[in-house]
Design an enzyme around this catalytic site. Structure first.
Site, mmCIF file in Angstrom:
data_model
loop_
_atom_site.group_PDB
_atom_site.id
_atom_site.type_symbol
_atom_site.label_atom_id
_atom_site.label_comp_id
_atom_site.label_asym_id
_atom_site.label_seq_id
_atom_site.Cartn_x
_atom_site.Cartn_y
_atom_site.Cartn_z
ATOM 1 C CD GLU A 117 -2.842 -1.271 2.379
ATOM 2 O OE1 GLU A 117 -2.766 -0.406 3.263
ATOM 3 O OE2 GLU A 117 -3.670 -2.201 2.416
ATOM 4 C CD GLU A 155 -4.334 -8.279 1.361
ATOM 5 O OE1 GLU A 155 -5.220 -7.643 1.962
ATOM 6 O OE2 GLU A 155 -3.130 -7.983 1.449
HETATM 7 C C1 XIL Z 1 -6.114 -7.216 8.054
HETATM 8 C C2 XIL Z 1 -6.361 -8.477 8.870
HETATM 9 O O1 XIL Z 1 -7.176 -9.341 8.135
HETATM 10 C C3 XIL Z 1 -7.036 -8.126 10.186
HETATM 11 O O2 XIL Z 1 -7.147 -9.276 11.006
HETATM 12 C C4 XIL Z 1 -6.225 -7.043 10.906
HETATM 13 O O3 XIL Z 1 -6.927 -6.649 12.068
HETATM 14 C C5 XIL Z 1 -6.013 -5.839 10.013
HETATM 15 O O4 XIL Z 1 -5.385 -6.256 8.799
HETATM 16 N N1 XIL Z 1 -4.827 -5.143 3.576
HETATM 17 C C6 XIL Z 1 -3.791 -5.949 3.983
HETATM 18 C C7 XIL Z 1 -4.003 -6.914 5.082
HETATM 19 O O5 XIL Z 1 -2.730 -5.950 3.334
HETATM 20 O O6 XIL Z 1 -2.838 -7.140 5.828
HETATM 21 C C8 XIL Z 1 -5.132 -6.486 5.987
HETATM 22 O O7 XIL Z 1 -5.362 -7.551 6.918
HETATM 23 C C9 XIL Z 1 -6.367 -6.167 5.189
HETATM 24 C C10 XIL Z 1 -6.101 -5.031 4.217
#
Ligand code: XIL
Length: 386
Positions: free
Chosen positions: A163, A268
């Site tokens: 990000e 994701e």
């Molecule tokens: C999220 C996790 O799923 C949660 O459990 C945590 O509280 C916050 O982070 N983008 C990403 C991930 O790259 O690492 C994030 O994961 C979601 C958004």
């Protein structure tokens, strides 16, 4: 709707055909996700500690049956592994890697350099003032060498920088950026490569189907390539919502990223079925909104019509992914079942979301069957369905 019926029809025909065909898989044993997409791309899931410590037996069995790649949902983030300057805690991360090795999975480490879930000490002097560029670079180098070095030859790929692109324009003005300058990105990739020259290194970000974010990502990768910094792939996070994705935009991102000669992956994937409380769709984890009843409509069950819409949304994405199967190396879901999904708490805490392929009892949803059917149909008709 029309294309979905076409896929269904084809898979029914395939089912009949395979009964009489000794060489194809039996219609009585439905394929799993990793089998249906075995010649196309890896199918991954994000794991947390409950999955790897054996306390969630049925979920663990599902993971082993359905997925051939795993990524650490939280346990490798700096706040977990490196809570203070002289303390590393690798207990959960070790367990995660051992689990992946035991099951012969493609293991992804997530994530080295990000503005979230990173402790403040990285950026501060002992007296709380902001540290110098040199000091932060040295801390970054030490962090990356230690974490990547620990799993050298065992973790196959790393989300090196997460990000780095701003929601409005240009690069995000994170502490990494402010203190080091924009070359923090290339330094992170360089350190990761030095720590494990054989690991694949990825840039990962959200909303990469939006034109300004897509353009910025292309610019960033080109800049790294010009400087001969190793970048093997780009991860599109893909935290979506029902009918959020405009398919031509999604397709354009895949073609533009793969034109850079790097792997493209969904890292994701989830599709929330709940109303998003703002026009500003992103996946910035600090976004938080107040819970109002109208934002939480499916606390008991998910109506059939929404199950179907979710399935259709997944099918629409997977059709594009299959069309570019030679460019797409992996599709990873952000979680195993709806119970564990982070979408229950983001961007509003305490909702009941249903964004994944398996429900709260680990039962496959319509979206699961639709994706399997699509994979089978494509395997047996040489892409005519696309
Ligand atoms: C999220 C996790 O799923 C949660 O459990 C945590 O509280 C916050 O982070 N983008 C990403 C991930 O790259 O690492 C994030 O994961 C979601 C958004």
């Amino acid at each position: 709707m029309k294309t979905y019926s076409c896929v269904l029809l084809l898979s029914v025909l395939y089912g009949l055909f395979s009964c009489t065909n000794q060489t194809s898989s039996s219609s009585k044993t439905p394929l799993t996700l990793k089998e249906a997409y075995k010649d196309k791309f890896l199918i991954g899931t994000a794991l947390n500690t409950d999955h790897t410590n054996g306390s969630e037996k049925s979920t663990t069995l599902l993971i082993e049956e359905q997925f051939n790649s795993i990524v650490a949902e939280n346990c490798m983030k700096p706040e977990e592994v490196h809570p203070s300057e002289n303390i590393y805690d690798f207990r959960k991360a070790d367990q995660f890697v051992e689990y992946g090795e035991k099951h012969n999975m493609f293991i992804v480490g997530h994530t080295l350099i990000w503005h979230s879930q990173v402790p403040d000490w990285f950026f501060e002097n002992e007296d709380g003032t902001t540290c110098s560029r040199e000091r932060l670079i040295e801390r970054m180098r030490e962090h990356i060498y230690t974490v990547v070095g620990r799993y050298k030859g065992r973790i196959h790929a790393w989300d090196v920088v997460n990000e780095a692109i701003d929601d409005l324009e240009g690069l995000r003005k994170s502490k990494w950026y402010q203190i080091i300058g924009e070359d923090y990105i290339e330094l992170a990739f360089q350190f990761a490569h030095e720590a494990d020259p054989n690991a694949e290194l990825y840039y990962n970000d959200y909303s990469l189907i939006l034109s300004h974010r897509r353009e910025e990502a292309v610019k960033l990768i080109k800049k790294l390539q010009k400087k001969e910094i190793r970048v093997d792939g780009i991860g599109m996070q893909a935290h979506y919502g029902l009918d959020y994705v405009k398919i031509p935009d999604f397709e354009r991102s895949i073609t533009e990223f793969s034109a850079l000669n790097i792997k493209v992956m969904l890292t994701e994937l989830d599709i929330s079925v709940l109303p998003f409380p703002t026009e500003k769709i992103s996946a910035e984890i600090s976004q938080k909104y107040e819970m109002l009843p109208e934002f939480n409509p499916y606390t008991d069950t998910l109506p059939d019509s929404i199950q179907q819409q979710l399935a259709q949304n997944y099918v629409d994405l997977f059709k594009v992914l299959l069309k570019y199967e030679d460019k797409v190396s992996r599709v990873t879901f952000w979680g195993v079942n709806d119970e564990h999904s982070w979408r229950n708490d983001w961007p509003i805490e305490g909702r009941t979301d249903h964004p994944l392929l398996f429900d709260r009892n680990n039962q496959p949803k319509e979206a699961y069957y639709s994706i399997i059917e699509l994979g089978e149909a494509v395997n047996n008709t040489k892409k005519q369905v696309l």
